[in-house]
Write a protein that holds these residues in place. Structure first.
Motif, PDB file in Angstrom:
ATOM      1  N   LEU A 237      33.269  22.520  38.649  1.00 19.02           N
ATOM      2  CA  LEU A 237      32.723  23.893  38.550  1.00 19.02           C
ATOM      3  C   LEU A 237      33.840  24.666  39.082  1.00 19.02           C
ATOM      4  O   LEU A 237      34.210  24.202  40.311  1.00 19.02           O
ATOM      5  CB  LEU A 237      31.352  24.189  39.386  1.00 19.02           C
ATOM      6  CG  LEU A 237      30.277  23.523  38.726  1.00 19.02           C
ATOM      7  CD1 LEU A 237      29.072  23.755  39.508  1.00 19.02           C
ATOM      8  CD2 LEU A 237      30.104  23.730  36.843  1.00 19.02           C
ATOM      9  N   ILE A 238      34.153  25.943  38.483  1.00 14.85           N
ATOM     10  CA  ILE A 238      35.366  26.587  38.995  1.00 14.85           C
ATOM     11  C   ILE A 238      34.748  27.335  40.457  1.00 14.85           C
ATOM     12  O   ILE A 238      33.721  27.810  40.457  1.00 14.85           O
ATOM     13  CB  ILE A 238      35.652  27.570  38.056  1.00 14.85           C
ATOM     14  CG1 ILE A 238      36.226  26.728  36.750  1.00 14.85           C
ATOM     15  CG2 ILE A 238      36.612  28.525  38.563  1.00 14.85           C
ATOM     16  CD1 ILE A 238      36.478  27.899  35.567  1.00 14.85           C
ATOM     17  N   GLN A 239      35.757  27.103  41.455  1.00 21.00           N
ATOM     18  CA  GLN A 239      35.438  27.908  42.699  1.00 21.00           C
ATOM     19  C   GLN A 239      36.459  29.086  42.743  1.00 21.00           C
ATOM     20  O   GLN A 239      35.722  30.032  43.360  1.00 21.00           O
ATOM     21  CB  GLN A 239      35.711  26.755  43.712  1.00 21.00           C
ATOM     22  CG  GLN A 239      34.779  25.704  43.917  1.00 21.00           C
ATOM     23  CD  GLN A 239      33.396  26.116  44.177  1.00 21.00           C
ATOM     24  OE1 GLN A 239      33.130  26.731  45.289  1.00 21.00           O
ATOM     25  NE2 GLN A 239      32.320  25.851  43.262  1.00 21.00           N
ATOM     26  N   SER A 240      37.594  29.111  42.141  1.00 23.49           N
ATOM     27  CA  SER A 240      38.411  30.135  42.507  1.00 23.49           C
ATOM     28  C   SER A 240      39.545  29.953  41.588  1.00 23.49           C
ATOM     29  O   SER A 240      39.811  29.108  40.939  1.00 23.49           O
ATOM     30  CB  SER A 240      38.954  30.409  43.692  1.00 23.49           C
ATOM     31  OG  SER A 240      39.828  29.383  44.228  1.00 23.49           O
ATOM     32  N   LEU A 241      40.224  31.251  41.276  1.00 22.43           N
ATOM     33  CA  LEU A 241      41.298  31.422  40.407  1.00 22.43           C
ATOM     34  C   LEU A 241      42.228  32.549  40.684  1.00 22.43           C
ATOM     35  O   LEU A 241      41.600  33.397  41.364  1.00 22.43           O
ATOM     36  CB  LEU A 241      41.100  31.313  38.854  1.00 22.43           C
ATOM     37  CG  LEU A 241      40.111  32.578  38.332  1.00 22.43           C
ATOM     38  CD1 LEU A 241      40.782  32.864  36.857  1.00 22.43           C
ATOM     39  CD2 LEU A 241      38.662  32.126  38.393  1.00 22.43           C
ATOM     40  N   ASN A 242      43.634  32.309  40.648  1.00 16.64           N
ATOM     41  CA  ASN A 242      44.214  33.364  40.986  1.00 16.64           C
ATOM     42  C   ASN A 242      44.655  34.208  39.641  1.00 16.64           C
ATOM     43  O   ASN A 242      44.359  33.843  38.673  1.00 16.64           O
ATOM     44  CB  ASN A 242      45.704  32.688  41.454  1.00 16.64           C
ATOM     45  CG  ASN A 242      46.465  31.909  40.374  1.00 16.64           C
ATOM     46  OD1 ASN A 242      46.138  31.900  39.266  1.00 16.64           O
ATOM     47  ND2 ASN A 242      47.889  31.705  40.723  1.00 16.64           N
ATOM     48  N   PRO A 243      45.307  35.603  39.830  1.00 20.04           N
ATOM     49  CA  PRO A 243      45.395  36.353  39.048  1.00 20.04           C
ATOM     50  C   PRO A 243      46.191  35.895  37.651  1.00 20.04           C
ATOM     51  O   PRO A 243      45.956  36.256  36.528  1.00 20.04           O
ATOM     52  CB  PRO A 243      46.238  37.556  39.640  1.00 20.04           C
ATOM     53  CG  PRO A 243      45.981  37.390  40.900  1.00 20.04           C
ATOM     54  CD  PRO A 243      45.682  36.129  41.402  1.00 20.04           C
ATOM     55  N   ALA A 244      47.133  35.095  37.707  1.00 24.47           N
ATOM     56  CA  ALA A 244      48.070  34.290  36.876  1.00 24.47           C
ATOM     57  C   ALA A 244      46.905  33.453  36.004  1.00 24.47           C
ATOM     58  O   ALA A 244      47.008  33.732  34.628  1.00 24.47           O
ATOM     59  CB  ALA A 244      48.918  33.465  37.373  1.00 24.47           C
ATOM     60  N   ALA A 245      45.959  33.053  36.434  1.00 22.42           N
ATOM     61  CA  ALA A 245      44.986  31.861  35.773  1.00 22.42           C
ATOM     62  C   ALA A 245      44.069  33.028  34.758  1.00 22.42           C
ATOM     63  O   ALA A 245      43.579  33.024  33.800  1.00 22.42           O
ATOM     64  CB  ALA A 245      43.948  31.200  36.676  1.00 22.42           C
TER      65      ALA A 245
END
Length: 152
Positions: free
Chosen positions: A113-121
């Motif tokens: 499960l996705i916990q975090s992503l950066n602005p590029a993602a």
């Protein structure tokens, strides 16, 4: 003569009961004074354990062992504050690196499960972070690509 014995016996009982009453008052009074610093130490330890680590532990007592425990607890609290600041600084540095990276970076938990992503993602996949947190990573894959990934 028998009357004197009864009288002496009665006085002995009264003196004994008086002595017991005074002893109990003495024990309760001084017991309360002796345990007050231990209760203060216990309460401070609970506040620190509940996350109030910025509260300095100030305890005045004449009991050496309790004083030593208070000093040790204050030392531990100081270490916790320093460690928390160190972790916050480390997290801020990591966040700055991830936020400025040109590559899309996504972190997952054990269940993918996705916990975090950066602005590029966010730019690559066209979703805001709030829309993806807690959703399966497979949501971002084409159905034909899901088979190429093994999530275990």
């Amino acid at each position: 003569m028998e009357e004197h014995i009864k009288q002496a016996y009665l006085w002995g009982m009264l003196v004994g009961l008086g002595f017991i009453a005074v002893s109990l008052l003495f024990v309760f009074f001084f017991g309360h004074l002796l345990t007050r610093s231990v209760r203060q130490l216990r309460d401070a330890a609970r506040r620190i354990a509940n996350g109030n680590i910025n509260e300095h532990l100030v305890l005045s007592t004449n009991i050496n062992e309790v004083h030593d425990m208070a000093v040790a607890l204050e030392y531990m609290r100081g270490n916790l504050v320093a460690r928390e600041q160190e972790i916050a600084l480390h997290a801020a540095r990591q966040s700055a690196v991830l936020d400025t990276a040109d590559e899309g970076i996504i972190t997952l938990d054990e269940e993918c499960l996705i916990q975090s992503l950066n602005p590029a993602a966010e730019n690559i996949f066209g979703y805001r972070e709030e829309e993806l947190i807690g959703t399966p990573f497979s949501r971002l894959l084409m159905p034909s690509d899901i088979e190429r990934f093994i999530f275990s």
